[in-house]
Design a protein around this motif. Sequence first.
Motif, short mmCIF file in Angstrom:
data_model
loop_
_atom_site.label_atom_id
_atom_site.label_comp_id
_atom_site.label_asym_id
_atom_site.label_seq_id
_atom_site.Cartn_x
_atom_site.Cartn_y
_atom_site.Cartn_z
N ALA A 103 -44.07 5.04 24.56
CA ALA A 103 -43.56 6.18 23.81
C ALA A 103 -42.05 6.15 23.85
CB ALA A 103 -44.09 7.49 24.40
N ALA A 104 -41.45 6.81 22.87
CA ALA A 104 -39.99 6.85 22.78
C ALA A 104 -39.54 8.19 22.25
CB ALA A 104 -39.47 5.72 21.90
N ILE A 200 -23.58 8.47 29.68
CA ILE A 200 -23.83 8.07 28.29
C ILE A 200 -23.85 9.33 27.41
CG2 ILE A 200 -25.44 6.95 26.71
CD1 ILE A 200 -26.51 5.35 29.09
N PRO A 201 -22.93 9.45 26.47
CA PRO A 201 -22.95 10.60 25.55
C PRO A 201 -24.21 10.57 24.68
CG PRO A 201 -20.84 9.44 25.46
CD PRO A 201 -21.78 8.55 26.21
N PHE A 202 -24.77 11.72 24.38
CA PHE A 202 -25.96 11.79 23.52
C PHE A 202 -25.74 11.12 22.16
CE2 PHE A 202 -27.70 15.89 25.70
CZ PHE A 202 -28.05 15.14 26.81
N PRO A 203 -24.54 11.26 21.53
CA PRO A 203 -24.36 10.61 20.22
C PRO A 203 -24.44 9.09 20.28
CG PRO A 203 -22.76 12.37 20.49
CD PRO A 203 -23.41 12.17 21.83
N ALA A 204 -24.34 8.50 21.48
CA ALA A 204 -24.43 7.04 21.61
C ALA A 204 -25.87 6.55 21.63
CB ALA A 204 -23.71 6.58 22.87
N LEU A 205 -26.83 7.47 21.80
CA LEU A 205 -28.24 7.09 21.93
C LEU A 205 -28.86 6.79 20.57
CD1 LEU A 205 -29.40 9.84 24.47
CD2 LEU A 205 -28.82 7.45 24.99
N VAL A 206 -29.64 5.73 20.51
CA VAL A 206 -30.47 5.45 19.34
C VAL A 206 -31.91 5.80 19.65
CG1 VAL A 206 -31.30 3.68 17.75
CG2 VAL A 206 -28.93 3.66 18.51
N TRP A 207 -32.42 5.32 20.77
CA TRP A 207 -33.71 5.78 21.25
C TRP A 207 -33.85 5.52 22.74
CZ3 TRP A 207 -37.99 1.94 21.80
CH2 TRP A 207 -37.62 0.64 21.42
N VAL A 208 -34.74 6.29 23.35
CA VAL A 208 -35.00 6.18 24.78
C VAL A 208 -36.49 5.89 24.94
CG1 VAL A 208 -34.97 7.38 27.00
CG2 VAL A 208 -33.15 7.80 25.32
N ARG A 209 -36.81 4.70 25.42
CA ARG A 209 -38.21 4.34 25.61
C ARG A 209 -38.66 4.69 27.02
NH1 ARG A 209 -39.59 -1.62 24.33
NH2 ARG A 209 -38.58 -1.98 26.35
N LEU A 210 -39.81 5.33 27.11
CA LEU A 210 -40.38 5.69 28.40
C LEU A 210 -41.14 4.49 28.94
CD1 LEU A 210 -39.79 8.35 26.88
CD2 LEU A 210 -41.80 9.32 28.00
#
Length: 217
Positions: A103-104, A200-210
């Motif tokens: 999941a992501a 890590i700033p939130f705007p730098a995130l593309v996706w976070v995989r669990l």
Amino acid sequence: MDNRRRAAAGSRTVADVRWDRFFEDLEDQLDSEWEAERAALDSEAERLRLARMPLIQRLRALTADPAPTLSLALADGTTLSGRATAVGADWIGMALAETRAGAAVLPVDALAGIGMPQSDILRSARADAAAPPAGLAERMTLGFVLRGLARRRIPVTVHLRTGRTIAGTIDRALADHLDLAVHDPGQPRRADAVTAVRMIPFPALVWVRLESPLALV
């Protein structure tokens, strides 16, 4: 005399028929005008409704069964495929369709495009789109979800807009950024396993995989 009466009666009958046809024609014309006016009003109302529809509302409609497989074009130039399982205030939860199941969580502003069958595109824009009823997930922000992952010590892989991928565990999520304890994928977060801690700033995130099973709904 009788012939004149019959002629007069016949004349009135023809006149009556002509008037009936005349009124029928008027009624048909009126019905047509009403239908045209209603169609115009419906069309204008539909244009106004669609003009006010945000992307997040269409995404929520796509979580309803049957949920289609989406092809997401992302801000870093990569793509991701899967089914939308939850949509929050500013994020979307995905069940990934890749070989490595998982999941992501993706910020909505990291989406560059969404591909799906034409029928599902139309379904997501309908006035009666079968979106789930309003619930807790719709009020959750990305920061709220990331704080939940931090609290549960869920190992993650973070994909950044620069194209870089970092594995680790979220130590804390603040107003607009997170602290990531960096360690090898698959390892628990232990002091001796952590090689660095990055903000890590939130705007730098593309996706976070669990990297551990967790229901996002």
